[in-house]
Scaffold this motif. Sequence first.
Motif, PDB file in Angstrom:
ATOM      1  N   ASP A  15      10.305  48.980  29.795  1.00 51.52           N
ATOM      2  CA  ASP A  15      11.518  49.142  30.599  1.00 51.52           C
ATOM      3  C   ASP A  15      11.285  48.704  32.044  1.00 51.52           C
ATOM      4  O   ASP A  15      12.129  48.027  32.645  1.00 51.52           O
ATOM      5  N   LYS A  16      10.135  49.071  32.606  1.00 55.10           N
ATOM      6  CA  LYS A  16       9.840  48.733  34.002  1.00 55.10           C
ATOM      7  C   LYS A  16       9.624  47.232  34.190  1.00 55.10           C
ATOM      8  O   LYS A  16      10.078  46.650  35.188  1.00 55.10           O
ATOM      9  N   ILE A  17       8.915  46.609  33.265  1.00 55.30           N
ATOM     10  CA  ILE A  17       8.625  45.175  33.388  1.00 55.30           C
ATOM     11  C   ILE A  17       9.853  44.348  33.043  1.00 55.30           C
ATOM     12  O   ILE A  17      10.139  43.326  33.668  1.00 55.30           O
ATOM     13  N   GLY A  18      10.603  44.796  32.039  1.00 55.10           N
ATOM     14  CA  GLY A  18      11.846  44.121  31.677  1.00 55.10           C
ATOM     15  C   GLY A  18      11.626  42.893  30.818  1.00 55.10           C
ATOM     16  O   GLY A  18      10.514  42.574  30.385  1.00 55.10           O
ATOM     17  N   GLY A  19      12.701  42.172  30.585  1.00 58.56           N
ATOM     18  CA  GLY A  19      12.634  40.989  29.750  1.00 58.56           C
ATOM     19  C   GLY A  19      12.297  41.338  28.312  1.00 58.56           C
ATOM     20  O   GLY A  19      12.729  42.375  27.787  1.00 58.56           O
ATOM     21  N   THR A  20      11.511  40.499  27.680  1.00 54.07           N
ATOM     22  CA  THR A  20      11.128  40.723  26.280  1.00 54.07           C
ATOM     23  C   THR A  20       9.681  41.172  26.147  1.00 54.07           C
ATOM     24  O   THR A  20       9.077  41.058  25.076  1.00 54.07           O
ATOM     25  N   THR A  21       9.124  41.698  27.227  1.00 53.61           N
ATOM     26  CA  THR A  21       7.723  42.144  27.200  1.00 53.61           C
ATOM     27  C   THR A  21       7.505  43.200  26.119  1.00 53.61           C
ATOM     28  O   THR A  21       8.282  44.154  25.996  1.00 53.61           O
ATOM     29  N   VAL A  22       6.437  43.040  25.355  1.00 48.37           N
ATOM     30  CA  VAL A  22       6.018  44.029  24.364  1.00 48.37           C
ATOM     31  C   VAL A  22       4.708  44.637  24.840  1.00 48.37           C
ATOM     32  O   VAL A  22       3.734  43.922  25.091  1.00 48.37           O
ATOM     33  N   ALA A  23       4.696  45.963  24.988  1.00 47.05           N
ATOM     34  CA  ALA A  23       3.492  46.675  25.431  1.00 47.05           C
ATOM     35  C   ALA A  23       2.955  47.487  24.256  1.00 47.05           C
ATOM     36  O   ALA A  23       3.664  48.329  23.702  1.00 47.05           O
ATOM     37  N   ALA A  24       1.727  47.243  23.860  1.00 48.16           N
ATOM     38  CA  ALA A  24       1.125  47.905  22.703  1.00 48.16           C
ATOM     39  C   ALA A  24      -0.088  48.718  23.130  1.00 48.16           C
ATOM     40  O   ALA A  24      -0.866  48.299  23.992  1.00 48.16           O
TER      41      ALA A  24
END
Length: 443
Positions: free
Chosen positions: A231-240
């Motif tokens: 949410d903070k980074i935005g765009g389509t970033t996926v954090a795993a």
Amino acid sequence: MVNNNNMENLNLKLGTAKIDITPKHPIPLAGFAHRQGNFEDVIHPLHARILLFKQTEADGTRQNVLIVSADLIWWGSERIPVLKERLQREFGFTFSSMLFHATHNHSGPQTSGRFTPSLGPLDFRYVVEALEERIIDGVRSALQNLESVRIDRGTGYCGFSINRRKVVEGEMTMAPNPDGPSDPEVTVLRFVRETGSTKALLVHYACHATTTGDNFVSSEFPGIAMDYLEDKIGGTTVAAYLQGYCGDVRPALIRDGAFYRGDDQEVCRLGQTLGDEVLRVMQSQMEALQTSRIISQTLTVDLPLQNLPTRSELKTKSAEGGIYAEWAEILMKHPERIHSSVPLEMTWVHLAEGLSLLTANAEMVVSYGLFIKDKFARRILPVGYTNGMIGYVPTARQIDEGGYESKDSVLYFGQPAPFDPLVEERICTEIQRLAERKDETCR
């Protein structure tokens, strides 16, 4: 190491996907014996995050690595071969190039039928329809958005984990032990597009996801942290999230010298704490890692057990009721499990210069993770809960001391006997041998 003359031919591409794996109908949750019946509600949805790496060299040689990080307690060992075979047929992955990782979330469904009902009964329909089919869909999606990336690495600190083994009145108990080993280090891997934006993150930390024992579906602090970062980074970033070797480490929720289980407010607080530290690391000077050939290898280490039970002894335990009966009935129903050793599967994945993962299909205690980090100057990250689950793997000292990780947990995981103290020497020896082979392979 890879020849620098070929470095320009080692372009790394990454495809990502984030899929919902929340149960669509009420089922029991896994991880705590005190829970009864189906879950009451969904507080935070469960997700599987997929990172698919592809690399093609000038001669046409191709390598790939698939990392799936799911908001689960573990992946069932009996289903991993089935899922890998399907992915091999459909997409061409090798078995060693696929990592099915779980954040060790205790607020999600059971995925294995190998353990006692006290750890949560298996809903087979969920595993096949809501989990495995969704994973296949996610891999297809990740293949559609492959982009060239570079890898940045940074390190931070998160202090809410604590060792949970402490001798009290001569007995090894599960209690806060600030003098015991833990690993507060947070490793952040940022995968950067050519435009400079963040395509994906891998966040490595070591702490049991056992903040709460409420009967609600939740992604626990690892899932909350990853949602927060996306949410903070935005765009389509996926954090795993990548769970480290945290078998004897849990959140430091302490009251009057004892552990307590928190509620959703505590889950969110810990998740945001971890997320904020990751953001701080990303805003600092991160190290750009040099491109390297991606490689994967798997090894199996046979871990010896102590004295095995006889059928007569199992019948006696079955009559006692409770967890002893559950344990004995599993072994009497499946006598093929009464073997003198248990196979520990470890997979080494090399992603860049100075960056490898060493996974295990077990709940490895934190001392093994610290050994790997110290032995290889943090070039290798220890990752547990991957490609199945055999149970806890303690150190030789812990086996002598007793306690949950080395003795009591044997019952819940349907293991025929505790490990022999020789397991520590065998594991450390194999890790050293792997490192030596790795150095040759990477040249």
